[in-house]
Scaffold this active site. Sequence first.
Site, PDB file in Angstrom:
ATOM      1  N   ILE A   1      -0.098  -1.958   7.686  1.00 16.97           N
ATOM      2  CA  ILE A   1      -1.276  -1.941   8.886  1.00 16.97           C
ATOM      3  C   ILE A   1      -2.526  -1.753   8.219  1.00 16.97           C
ATOM      4  CG2 ILE A   1      -1.924  -0.795  11.125  1.00 16.97           C
ATOM      5  CD1 ILE A   1       1.002   0.568  11.235  1.00 16.97           C
ATOM      6  N   ASP A   2      -3.271  -2.856   8.600  1.00 22.90           N
ATOM      7  CA  ASP A   2      -4.851  -2.422   8.020  1.00 22.90           C
ATOM      8  C   ASP A   2      -5.450  -2.147   9.498  1.00 22.90           C
ATOM      9  OD1 ASP A   2      -6.954  -2.555   6.196  1.00 22.90           O
ATOM     10  OD2 ASP A   2      -7.775  -4.371   7.551  1.00 22.90           O
TER      11      ASP A   2
ATOM     12  N   THR B   1      -5.182   1.540  10.494  1.00 21.02           N
ATOM     13  CA  THR B   1      -4.387   2.358  10.693  1.00 21.02           C
ATOM     14  C   THR B   1      -4.959   3.707  11.582  1.00 21.02           C
ATOM     15  OG1 THR B   1      -2.913   2.554   8.821  1.00 21.02           O
ATOM     16  CG2 THR B   1      -2.765   4.470  10.073  1.00 21.02           C
TER      17      THR B   1
ATOM     18  N   ASP C   1      -0.528  -5.269   2.997  1.00 23.41           N
ATOM     19  CA  ASP C   1      -0.999  -4.092   3.853  1.00 23.41           C
ATOM     20  C   ASP C   1      -0.301  -4.012   5.177  1.00 23.41           C
ATOM     21  OD1 ASP C   1      -2.323  -2.092   5.180  1.00 23.41           O
ATOM     22  OD2 ASP C   1      -4.369  -2.538   4.281  1.00 23.41           O
TER      23      ASP C   1
ATOM     24  N   ASP D   1      -6.325  -4.920   0.950  1.00 24.17           N
ATOM     25  CA  ASP D   1      -7.237  -5.017   2.266  1.00 24.17           C
ATOM     26  C   ASP D   1      -7.702  -6.454   2.202  1.00 24.17           C
ATOM     27  OD1 ASP D   1      -7.184  -2.490   2.843  1.00 24.17           O
ATOM     28  OD2 ASP D   1      -8.479  -1.939   1.160  1.00 24.17           O
TER      29      ASP D   1
ATOM     30  N   GLU E   1       0.837  -1.132  -0.078  1.00 22.16           N
ATOM     31  CA  GLU E   1       0.079  -0.046  -0.035  1.00 22.16           C
ATOM     32  C   GLU E   1       0.891   1.371  -0.020  1.00 22.16           C
ATOM     33  OE1 GLU E   1      -2.677   0.633   3.526  1.00 22.16           O
ATOM     34  OE2 GLU E   1      -3.751   2.169   2.492  1.00 22.16           O
TER      35      GLU E   1
HETATM   36  C1  IPD Z   1      -8.992   0.662   5.924  1.00 21.55           C
HETATM   37  C2  IPD Z   1      -9.389  -0.159   6.839  1.00 21.55           C
HETATM   38  C3  IPD Z   1     -10.880  -0.119   7.190  1.00 21.55           C
HETATM   39  C4  IPD Z   1     -11.636   0.204   5.712  1.00 21.55           C
HETATM   40  C5  IPD Z   1     -11.156   1.237   5.008  1.00 21.55           C
HETATM   41  C6  IPD Z   1      -9.769   0.895   4.506  1.00 21.55           C
HETATM   42  P1  IPD Z   1      -6.173   0.970   6.082  1.00 21.55           P
HETATM   43  O1  IPD Z   1      -7.559   0.331   5.771  1.00 21.55           O
HETATM   44  O2  IPD Z   1      -9.500  -1.618   6.318  1.00 21.55           O
HETATM   45  O3  IPD Z   1     -11.590  -0.846   7.930  1.00 21.55           O
HETATM   46  O4  IPD Z   1     -13.068   0.630   6.039  1.00 21.55           O
HETATM   47  O5  IPD Z   1     -11.780   1.220   3.580  1.00 21.55           O
HETATM   48  O6  IPD Z   1      -8.971   1.800   3.759  1.00 21.55           O
HETATM   49  O7  IPD Z   1      -6.222   2.327   5.716  1.00 21.55           O
HETATM   50  O8  IPD Z   1      -6.257   0.975   7.620  1.00 21.55           O
HETATM   51  O9  IPD Z   1      -5.051   0.386   5.885  1.00 21.55           O
HETATM   52 CA    CA Z   2      -6.161  -1.406   4.479  1.00 22.57          CA
HETATM   53 CA    CA Z   3      -2.740   0.225   5.623  1.00 26.67          CA
END
Ligand code: IPD
Ligand code: CA
Ligand code: CA
Length: 280
Positions: free
Chosen positions: A106-107, A109, A104, A232, A77
């Site tokens: 950190i999913d 963040t 990813d 994701d 990402e």
């Molecule tokens: C997000 C998370 C979140 C989702 C967002 C994503 P990130 O990823 O997965 O749950 O609702 O659409 O962008 O930005 O924390 O890697």
């Molecule tokens: Ca994510």
């Molecule tokens: Ca992320």
Amino acid sequence: MKEEKLPSVVGSKSFTAVAINCAAKAGEWVKTKLGTTLQLNQKVSASDLVTEIDKGSERLIRNLISTHFPQHSFLGEEGVEPGADASTQAIASAKDAEYLWIVDPIDGTTNFVHGFPFFCVSIALAYKGEVIVGVIYDPSSDELFVAEKGKGAYVHGKRLEISKEMKLQESLIATGFPPDQSYALPLNLRAIARLAPQVRNIRSGGSAALHMAYVAAGRLTGFFEYNLNSWDLAAGSLIIQEAGGKVTDIEGHSYHLEVRDVVASNGHIHQELLQELGRV
Ligand code: IPD
Ligand code: CA
Ligand code: CA
């Protein structure tokens, strides 16, 4: 005779062992940074954050992967410009690589920044466009979800199984509140309004990848969200399928790396969920 120069590969660790090692190392490191002073940067809006920890986690994973598999391709990402167009473009041009790691770092963040313990590291390996390894590590609960194509999905040695609910009415469904407030958020909000009276309840934990892992573990019946990115979904899609569940796009076509509007479930309620979402 001219000697053929081979790429230098350290050892012969399996793809899955490397994925697990990367996710565990990165996740542990990320966890040590919880509660420290973070330099916050916004991507497309104040709800779309990135920190130096996201970047550091991705660097760590990329370095480890290239140590073992220097000839493999890598899509993370933090190496892609913000916004849906750039992400769509990035997976479109990377997906045909023979071996492609999709990461990813950190999913969740936003959760990480607020100290809300629901975030993870998500790592997938695709071979010719098909995910063959998926690992999701949640450092807060020390849970590592892992799947290999055709070999099942596991958390700490225990086989994952999707939940048994047969009807939407009995289902616990998760979704997200996407940072993209012009396209994805209104769609998701309409879907929540439509679904809420028809399901047991709705959850939104703030990490799409962990929601996917929870569907595989039978803790959620299903999950949907609009406009997600390949990083994701890639690992979670395999983990769910290997746990016996189903992952499609919003129209019901089977999951592939370019899916952005995702519907994932235990399979039993999939059709009903698709139908309701189709009315949004
Ligand atoms: C997000 C998370 C979140 C989702 C967002 C994503 P990130 O990823 O997965 O749950 O609702 O659409 O962008 O930005 O924390 O890697
Ligand atoms: Ca994510
Ligand atoms: Ca992320």
